[in-house]
Design a protein around this motif. Structure first.
Motif, PDB file in Angstrom:
ATOM      1  N   GLY A  79       0.862  -1.131   0.093  1.00  0.00           N
ATOM      2  CA  GLY A  79       0.013  -0.058  -0.070  1.00  0.00           C
ATOM      3  C   GLY A  79       0.768   1.191   0.061  1.00  0.00           C
ATOM      4  N   LEU A  80       0.769   1.996  -1.039  1.00  0.00           N
ATOM      5  CA  LEU A  80       1.874   3.196  -1.133  1.00  0.00           C
ATOM      6  C   LEU A  80       0.983   4.441  -1.160  1.00  0.00           C
ATOM      7  CD1 LEU A  80       4.162   1.902  -3.996  1.00  0.00           C
ATOM      8  CD2 LEU A  80       4.673   1.811  -1.502  1.00  0.00           C
ATOM      9  N   HIS A  81       1.643   5.321  -0.368  1.00  0.00           N
ATOM     10  CA  HIS A  81       0.925   6.670  -0.273  1.00  0.00           C
ATOM     11  C   HIS A  81      -0.489   6.427   0.454  1.00  0.00           C
ATOM     12  CE1 HIS A  81       0.507  11.100  -1.176  1.00  0.00           C
ATOM     13  NE2 HIS A  81       1.223  10.779  -2.071  1.00  0.00           N
ATOM     14  N   VAL A  82      -0.430   5.975   1.400  1.00  0.00           N
ATOM     15  CA  VAL A  82      -1.599   5.635   2.153  1.00  0.00           C
ATOM     16  C   VAL A  82      -1.780   6.471   3.377  1.00  0.00           C
ATOM     17  CG1 VAL A  82      -1.727   3.167   1.958  1.00  0.00           C
ATOM     18  CG2 VAL A  82      -0.407   4.024   3.740  1.00  0.00           C
ATOM     19  N   ASP A  83      -2.935   6.933   3.699  1.00  0.00           N
ATOM     20  CA  ASP A  83      -3.080   7.896   4.902  1.00  0.00           C
ATOM     21  C   ASP A  83      -2.521   6.944   6.216  1.00  0.00           C
ATOM     22  OD1 ASP A  83      -3.835   9.570   6.816  1.00  0.00           O
ATOM     23  OD2 ASP A  83      -6.030   9.848   6.290  1.00  0.00           O
ATOM     24  N   HIS A  84      -1.833   7.163   6.598  1.00  0.00           N
ATOM     25  CA  HIS A  84      -0.857   6.547   7.957  1.00  0.00           C
ATOM     26  C   HIS A  84      -1.702   6.798   9.118  1.00  0.00           C
ATOM     27  CE1 HIS A  84       1.699   9.590   7.536  1.00  0.00           C
ATOM     28  NE2 HIS A  84       2.128   9.424   8.833  1.00  0.00           N
ATOM     29  N   HIS A  85      -2.735   7.914   8.984  1.00  0.00           N
ATOM     30  CA  HIS A  85      -3.461   8.431  10.170  1.00  0.00           C
ATOM     31  C   HIS A  85      -4.892   7.774  10.355  1.00  0.00           C
ATOM     32  CE1 HIS A  85      -0.028  11.040  11.244  1.00  0.00           C
ATOM     33  NE2 HIS A  85       0.023  11.593  10.248  1.00  0.00           N
ATOM     34  N   ASP A  86      -5.274   7.205   9.312  1.00  0.00           N
ATOM     35  CA  ASP A  86      -7.013   6.774   9.094  1.00  0.00           C
ATOM     36  C   ASP A  86      -7.178   5.648  10.391  1.00  0.00           C
ATOM     37  OD1 ASP A  86      -8.506   4.738   7.763  1.00  0.00           O
ATOM     38  OD2 ASP A  86      -8.958   6.639   7.045  1.00  0.00           O
ATOM     39  N   PRO A  87      -7.950   5.943  11.023  1.00  0.00           N
ATOM     40  CA  PRO A  87      -8.000   5.241  12.136  1.00  0.00           C
ATOM     41  C   PRO A  87      -8.827   3.741  11.655  1.00  0.00           C
ATOM     42  CG  PRO A  87      -9.767   6.994  12.029  1.00  0.00           C
ATOM     43  CD  PRO A  87      -8.724   7.332  11.080  1.00  0.00           C
ATOM     44  N   ILE A  88      -9.711   3.853  10.663  1.00  0.00           N
ATOM     45  CA  ILE A  88     -10.136   2.398  10.107  1.00  0.00           C
ATOM     46  C   ILE A  88      -8.931   1.526   9.741  1.00  0.00           C
ATOM     47  CG2 ILE A  88     -11.680   1.402   8.386  1.00  0.00           C
ATOM     48  CD1 ILE A  88     -13.191   3.842   8.765  1.00  0.00           C
ATOM     49  N   PHE A  89      -8.092   2.274   9.005  1.00  0.00           N
ATOM     50  CA  PHE A  89      -6.840   1.417   8.313  1.00  0.00           C
ATOM     51  C   PHE A  89      -5.845   1.045   9.439  1.00  0.00           C
ATOM     52  CE2 PHE A  89      -2.732   1.668   5.893  1.00  0.00           C
ATOM     53  CZ  PHE A  89      -2.864   0.617   5.278  1.00  0.00           C
ATOM     54  N   ILE A 177      -6.724  -4.685  -1.373  1.00  0.00           N
ATOM     55  CA  ILE A 177      -6.758  -3.699  -2.240  1.00  0.00           C
ATOM     56  C   ILE A 177      -7.808  -2.881  -1.640  1.00  0.00           C
ATOM     57  CG2 ILE A 177      -7.687  -3.183  -4.437  1.00  0.00           C
ATOM     58  CD1 ILE A 177      -6.159  -5.751  -5.374  1.00  0.00           C
ATOM     59  N   SER A 178      -8.700  -3.061  -1.058  1.00  0.00           N
ATOM     60  CA  SER A 178      -9.928  -2.639  -0.501  1.00  0.00           C
ATOM     61  C   SER A 178      -9.431  -1.606   0.435  1.00  0.00           C
ATOM     62  CB  SER A 178     -11.215  -3.265  -0.317  1.00  0.00           C
ATOM     63  OG  SER A 178     -12.326  -2.367   0.392  1.00  0.00           O
ATOM     64  N   TRP A 179      -8.640  -2.264   1.565  1.00  0.00           N
ATOM     65  CA  TRP A 179      -8.255  -1.632   2.617  1.00  0.00           C
ATOM     66  C   TRP A 179      -7.409  -0.486   2.165  1.00  0.00           C
ATOM     67  CZ3 TRP A 179      -5.974  -5.382   6.722  1.00  0.00           C
ATOM     68  CH2 TRP A 179      -7.021  -6.177   7.209  1.00  0.00           C
ATOM     69  N   ILE A 180      -6.314  -0.791   1.351  1.00  0.00           N
ATOM     70  CA  ILE A 180      -5.274   0.370   0.622  1.00  0.00           C
ATOM     71  C   ILE A 180      -6.085   1.392  -0.009  1.00  0.00           C
ATOM     72  CG2 ILE A 180      -3.530   0.786  -0.997  1.00  0.00           C
ATOM     73  CD1 ILE A 180      -2.849  -2.139  -0.348  1.00  0.00           C
ATOM     74  N   HIS A 181      -7.038   1.253  -0.683  1.00  0.00           N
ATOM     75  CA  HIS A 181      -7.974   2.274  -1.619  1.00  0.00           C
ATOM     76  C   HIS A 181      -8.800   2.806  -0.585  1.00  0.00           C
ATOM     77  CE1 HIS A 181      -7.981  -0.144  -5.518  1.00  0.00           C
ATOM     78  NE2 HIS A 181      -6.633   0.520  -5.381  1.00  0.00           N
ATOM     79  N   ASP A 182      -9.258   2.312   0.540  1.00  0.00           N
ATOM     80  CA  ASP A 182      -9.792   3.167   1.444  1.00  0.00           C
ATOM     81  C   ASP A 182      -9.106   4.172   2.318  1.00  0.00           C
ATOM     82  OD1 ASP A 182     -12.412   1.849   1.047  1.00  0.00           O
ATOM     83  OD2 ASP A 182     -12.259   0.279   2.582  1.00  0.00           O
ATOM     84  N   ALA A 183      -7.921   3.788   2.416  1.00  0.00           N
ATOM     85  CA  ALA A 183      -6.741   4.521   3.206  1.00  0.00           C
ATOM     86  C   ALA A 183      -6.326   5.562   2.208  1.00  0.00           C
ATOM     87  CB  ALA A 183      -5.970   3.976   3.746  1.00  0.00           C
ATOM     88  N   GLY A 184      -6.572   5.622   0.759  1.00  0.00           N
ATOM     89  CA  GLY A 184      -6.273   6.795  -0.089  1.00  0.00           C
ATOM     90  C   GLY A 184      -4.980   6.514  -0.786  1.00  0.00           C
ATOM     91  N   GLY A 185      -4.484   4.959  -0.875  1.00  0.00           N
ATOM     92  CA  GLY A 185      -3.331   4.698  -1.426  1.00  0.00           C
ATOM     93  C   GLY A 185      -3.417   3.906  -2.501  1.00  0.00           C
ATOM     94  N   LYS A 186      -2.319   3.582  -3.422  1.00  0.00           N
ATOM     95  CA  LYS A 186      -2.159   2.627  -4.526  1.00  0.00           C
ATOM     96  C   LYS A 186      -1.748   1.364  -4.191  1.00  0.00           C
ATOM     97  CE  LYS A 186      -2.849   5.854  -7.474  1.00  0.00           C
ATOM     98  NZ  LYS A 186      -4.095   5.779  -8.498  1.00  0.00           N
ATOM     99  N   ALA A 187      -2.431   0.393  -4.537  1.00  0.00           N
ATOM    100  CA  ALA A 187      -2.213  -1.219  -4.421  1.00  0.00           C
ATOM    101  C   ALA A 187      -1.266  -1.635  -5.328  1.00  0.00           C
ATOM    102  CB  ALA A 187      -3.405  -2.064  -4.171  1.00  0.00           C
ATOM    103  N   VAL A 188      -0.259  -2.276  -4.848  1.00  0.00           N
ATOM    104  CA  VAL A 188       0.971  -2.588  -5.741  1.00  0.00           C
ATOM    105  C   VAL A 188       1.410  -4.019  -5.211  1.00  0.00           C
ATOM    106  CG1 VAL A 188       3.361  -2.453  -6.378  1.00  0.00           C
ATOM    107  CG2 VAL A 188       1.990  -0.494  -5.993  1.00  0.00           C
ATOM    108  N   LEU A 189       1.363  -5.150  -6.283  1.00  0.00           N
ATOM    109  CA  LEU A 189       1.838  -6.446  -6.209  1.00  0.00           C
ATOM    110  C   LEU A 189       3.295  -6.307  -5.954  1.00  0.00           C
ATOM    111  CD1 LEU A 189       1.124  -9.627  -6.288  1.00  0.00           C
ATOM    112  CD2 LEU A 189       1.416  -9.373  -8.790  1.00  0.00           C
ATOM    113  N   ALA A 190       3.696  -6.993  -4.953  1.00  0.00           N
ATOM    114  CA  ALA A 190       5.065  -6.721  -4.277  1.00  0.00           C
ATOM    115  C   ALA A 190       5.728  -8.151  -4.936  1.00  0.00           C
ATOM    116  CB  ALA A 190       5.311  -6.928  -2.769  1.00  0.00           C
ATOM    117  N   HIS A 191       7.165  -7.818  -5.243  1.00  0.00           N
ATOM    118  CA  HIS A 191       8.076  -8.641  -5.921  1.00  0.00           C
ATOM    119  C   HIS A 191       7.499 -10.220  -6.410  1.00  0.00           C
ATOM    120  CE1 HIS A 191       7.151 -10.525  -1.653  1.00  0.00           C
ATOM    121  NE2 HIS A 191       7.674  -9.615  -1.148  1.00  0.00           N
ATOM    122  N   PRO A 192       6.601  -9.744  -7.520  1.00  0.00           N
ATOM    123  CA  PRO A 192       6.027 -10.998  -8.102  1.00  0.00           C
ATOM    124  C   PRO A 192       7.230 -11.826  -8.547  1.00  0.00           C
ATOM    125  CG  PRO A 192       5.714  -9.275  -9.398  1.00  0.00           C
ATOM    126  CD  PRO A 192       6.414  -8.608  -8.059  1.00  0.00           C
TER     127      PRO A 192
END
Length: 281
Positions: A79-89, A177-192
């Protein structure tokens, strides 16, 4: 601009504190660094506070590496560029941390059955402020001279089908992916390129990740052959996924370094295309 969008601190299985990671990023002349600890954002505020007092500019991108389960494989989603203060996240990540502790206790219980006692306690001590991971168990086994190296710890005890393996109960890729999007971020598949998947299964993973609403994938990460790099770039293009690159840095070693050899293929769209990465954060 030197961009590295995958790194770890001692808040998960990295060896360096956020301060030490930032110092190393400066030494390696990294301009943008994503801190992506496993299932936690605990190191980000500390890193930002330290960077605020530095003269050299460095954009710290808040991130996380979320553990998921997919057809009995452990797949990681950044999860990149997420809101790391978001309480739900934060609440959702806390549930992931609780699952880590549950699994760690069961791993310790299985090790006790083969005569290796109190490993969870030692692993927690070794983890310090961070979350307990299988890497910490491997380090304990190595410190006790029960194995010759980290790889042997997984081959003998911790790997799938071995004496102390415990299958995790992670969330699905779709949920991550849903969690990341809810936190305003981009979902990226790591080291495939690092998963123990055949080419057929790798193609299926990328296709399903894209259909689930994933935004991008790491097409450049450590230890990739030229053939694998081409395959990942082709898959990103085929599924219209943006491209990311990251060292997956955990500690200084001769194989992995912050910001090293992370140039994206020119035909791909970078995940950071629409982000303002100027200035110090």
């Amino acid at each position: 601009m030197k961009i590295d969008l995958h790194s770890h601190t001692h808040y998960s299985d990295g060896h360096l504190s956020p301060k030490e990671l930032i110092d190393r990023a400066h030494n390696m002349q990294v301009d943008v660094l994503a801190i992506t600890d496993h299932d936690t954002i605990d190191g980000i505020a500390e890193a930002q506070a330290y960077q605020a007092g530095q003269k050299r500019k460095l954009h710290i991108l808040p991130g996380v590496e979320i553990s998921t389960s997919w057809h009995n494989f452990d797949i990681h989603i950044l999860g990149l560029h997420v809101d790391h203060h978001d309480p739900i996240f934060l609440q959702r990540l806390a549930a992931q941390s609780a699952e880590r502790d549950r699994r760690a206790q069961q791993i310790s219980d299985k090790l006790a059955k083969v005569g290796i006692n109190d490993v969870f306690a030692d692993a927690k001590t070794m983890a310090g402020v961070g979350q307990v991971t299988r890497a910490h168990f491997a380090r304990v086994l190595l410190a006790r001279q029960l194995v010759n190296d980290m790889e042997a710890a997984f081959k003998k005890y911790l790997g799938k089908g071995k004496k102390a393996h415990v299958s995790p109960q992670w969330i699905s890729i779709d949920e991550a992916i849903s969690w990341i999007h809810d936190a305003g971020g981009k979902a990226v598949l790591a080291h495939p390129g690092h998963y123990d998947l055949s080419t057929k299964w790798l193609k299926r993973l990328v296709a399903e990740f894209s259909l689930a609403g994933g935004d991008g994938m790491e097409v450049i990460h450590s230890h990739l052959s030229p053939e694998k790099k081409k395959l990942l770039a082709d898959l990103a293009s085929q599924h219209q996924l943006m491209a990311s690159s990251g060292s997956d840095f955990h500690y200084p070693n001769r194989w992995t370094e912050l910001g090293k050899n992370l140039t994206l293929p020119s035909q791909l769209v970078p995940i950071w295309r629409d982000w303002n990465l100027s200035g110090t954060i």
